[in-house]
Design a protein around this motif. Structure first.
Motif, PDB file in Angstrom:
ATOM      1  N   THR A   3       0.868  -1.141   0.037  1.00  0.00           N
ATOM      2  CA  THR A   3       0.049   0.081   0.051  1.00  0.00           C
ATOM      3  C   THR A   3       0.973   1.353  -0.175  1.00  0.00           C
ATOM      4  OG1 THR A   3      -1.787  -1.214   1.242  1.00  0.00           O
ATOM      5  CG2 THR A   3      -1.850   1.224   1.028  1.00  0.00           C
TER       6      THR A   3
ATOM      7  N   ARG B 106      -8.004   1.047   6.557  1.00  0.00           N
ATOM      8  CA  ARG B 106      -7.686  -0.227   7.058  1.00  0.00           C
ATOM      9  C   ARG B 106      -8.408  -0.757   8.240  1.00  0.00           C
ATOM     10  NH1 ARG B 106      -1.679   0.527   6.758  1.00  0.00           N
ATOM     11  NH2 ARG B 106      -1.696  -0.060   4.974  1.00  0.00           N
ATOM     12  N   ARG B 110     -11.273  -3.762   8.105  1.00  0.00           N
ATOM     13  CA  ARG B 110     -11.170  -5.054   8.861  1.00  0.00           C
ATOM     14  C   ARG B 110     -12.659  -5.010   9.588  1.00  0.00           C
ATOM     15  NH1 ARG B 110      -5.681  -3.344  10.900  1.00  0.00           N
ATOM     16  NH2 ARG B 110      -4.388  -4.433   9.355  1.00  0.00           N
ATOM     17  N   GLU B 120      -6.397  -5.893   2.908  1.00  0.00           N
ATOM     18  CA  GLU B 120      -5.714  -4.933   2.167  1.00  0.00           C
ATOM     19  C   GLU B 120      -5.884  -4.538   0.710  1.00  0.00           C
ATOM     20  OE1 GLU B 120      -3.901  -3.514   4.299  1.00  0.00           O
ATOM     21  OE2 GLU B 120      -2.559  -2.031   3.091  1.00  0.00           O
ATOM     22  N   VAL B 123      -8.593  -2.010   0.825  1.00  0.00           N
ATOM     23  CA  VAL B 123      -7.979  -0.743   0.931  1.00  0.00           C
ATOM     24  C   VAL B 123      -7.216  -0.232  -0.350  1.00  0.00           C
ATOM     25  CG1 VAL B 123      -5.956   0.546   2.080  1.00  0.00           C
ATOM     26  CG2 VAL B 123      -7.559  -1.110   3.349  1.00  0.00           C
TER      27      VAL B 123
END
Lengths: 221, 253
Positions: A3, B106, B110, B120, B123
């Motif tokens: 990321t 994030r 979750r 992830e 995201v």
């Protein structure tokens, strides 16, 4: 890709963007593209013989204004739905003129049946309404889809549904300037039925017409 | 619940979770706490870090976007102004904005994700989507509801894709068939130098070595190995594949 790396890559490639115009401005653009097409088709097919009489008729004018109001409200709702974070009430707005339009037509149909006879004797086959509405609505539909594709597909089904409703309602508005069949039941079955059918067909293709574009172009854009 | 006493990161999380749930209160540009008649303004005091009730608000105070205030030293920068700068092409502001929203995304990913896969991907999907539609943001409107709408949509899309994929895939650690070539079966036939193999395994990177040891030597299932290492099943599969490839090269097969 991690990321952190993605954030660095996006920030490194960022370029200035031309902000989307507000929904009312885009609606005006849509009308500017669609109304000339409607006017052209009406001129090409020739206005109905009794158009001067009809314009003086309160009931006919009211139904036309409801069709136009539905088209405008649905168009505005589609444009608003393509912008993330806008209020939900904007998407509920078209239901008011649409509900009134359907209610008026259903009411007229019921009165006709009660006055004149059975449903089947009043509903003549008029398949030509469907291609008429499709041909009238093609330019408004293409213009509306081109405008909403600049937005974000956060509610693709709602957006495409309202876009299709806007185009077909505007087409229905134009149709009644040259299509002489005015019986409420005919309008309900063939014209509003065509509007509903074309809207539902478009909704099926919503995710293809309005996908997320997060590929290379989006990253370099 | 007194939001005013929360630290900044929790304020932003609270505001973002309200934005994801589509709260209209948030869209009015103020934070509503349990007593709706009281409005809190995000105002820096002399230390630059405290917030006051509207009753204490000096006339020249500026109303900040709720949940969207970041403090860098004594300067408060709103997410709205960062986004506006990013639309103008300011890379530093854009990076600042993305780095500040990533922890929020994030945590919410979750909290909202249904399933055991690491969110992830969600995201990163949201970041890419934000990037592709950044021209739709209106600076006159708050930033977090805009981001929240994008997050909600991507969550639904990714969840649907995940469910569709899971319906058509079965996780197995033993393939029912293999290829006929010798190079695909060389580890199973028991031949070769064990010491050479041990030293080749020891020279692998830690993640690949662990995956080979658990899955091939100890013969654990993917699920058991995932629980033991904390890695996801897909990450274990990738690590085993890479480890086997490295071993093949090292042993000259």
């Amino acid at each position: 890709m991690r990321t952190d790396e993605l954030v660095g890559s996006l920030a490194g490639d960022v370029r200035p963007v031309r902000r989307l115009s507000s929904p009312p401005v885009r609606l005006l653009v849509w009308l500017g593209l669609s109304l000339p097409w409607i006017a052209f088709i009406v001129w090409y097919r020739g206005p109905r013989a009794d158009i001067a009489l009809k314009i003086g008729e309160g009931g006919w004018l009211f139904e036309q204004s409801l069709a136009l109001a539905t088209a405008l409200a649905a168009g505005l709702a589609a444009l608003c739905a393509s912008i993330p974070g806008r209020p939900v009430w904007e998407r509920v707005l078209p239901l008011l003129p649409l509900g009134l339009w359907i209610a008026i037509t259903v009411d007229g149909s019921i009165r006709s049946v009660m006055a004149d006879g059975t449903w089947s004797s009043l509903v003549e086959v008029d398949w030509v309404c469907l291609p008429n509405i499709a041909s009238l609505g093609v330019v408004p539909a293409v213009a509306m889809i081109a405008l909403i594709r600049r937005g974000a597909p956060v509610s693709p089904y709602t957006t495409i549904g309202y876009a299709a409703l806007a185009a077909t309602a505007l087409a229905e508005f134009g149709l009644r300037f040259f299509h002489a069949e005015d019986a409420s039941l005919m309008i309900l079955v063939w014209q509003m039925g065509s509007v509903a059918l074309l809207t539902v067909i478009c909704i099926f293709f919503a995710r293809h017409l309005f996908p997320w574009r997060t590929g290379i172009r989006a990253l370099t854009g | 619940m007194d939001v005013a006493s929360y630290p900044n990161s929790q304020k932003r999380d609270w505001a973002f979770s309200r934005a994801i749930s589509g709260s209209n209160d948030f869209r009015r540009g103020t934070v509503l706490v349990p007593k709706r008649s009281v409005r809190y303004y995000f105002l820096p005091d002399r230390e630059g870090k405290r917030y006051r009730k509207s009753g204490d608000c000096p006339k020249h105070a500026e109303r900040q976007a709720p949940g969207g205030v970041m403090e860098t030293g004594t300067e408060s920068v709103s997410l709205e102004s960062l986004m506006q700068a990013a639309q103008a092409g300011d890379g530093a502001a854009y990076e600042h904005l993305l780095r500040s929203v990533v922890p929020m995304l994030r945590r919410q990913a979750r909290a909202k994700w249904i399933g055991s896969i690491e969110p992830e991907d969600l995201v990163q999907d949201v970041l890419l989507s934000l990037h592709s539609v950044r021209h739709t943001y209106d600076p006159a409107r708050p930033f977090l509801p805009w981001l929240g709408a994008i997050f909600r949509r991507r969550l639904v899309d990714l969840q649907r894709r995940h469910i569709r994929k899971a319906k058509n895939e079965v996780t197995t650690d033993t393939l029912p068939e293999t290829f006929s070539g010798d190079e695909t079966n060389w580890l199973e036939d028991g031949q070769g130098d064990p010491d050479l193999l041990k030293s080749a395994i020891a020279s692998l990177p830690a993640g690949q070595r662990k995956a080979i040891e658990l899955l091939k030597i100890q013969e654990l299932s993917l699920k058991e190995a995932a629980e033991r290492t904390g890695m996801s099943i897909s990450a274990l599969k990738v690590a085993v594949h890479r480890g086997m490839k490295s071993l093949r090269q090292a042993l000259g097969a």
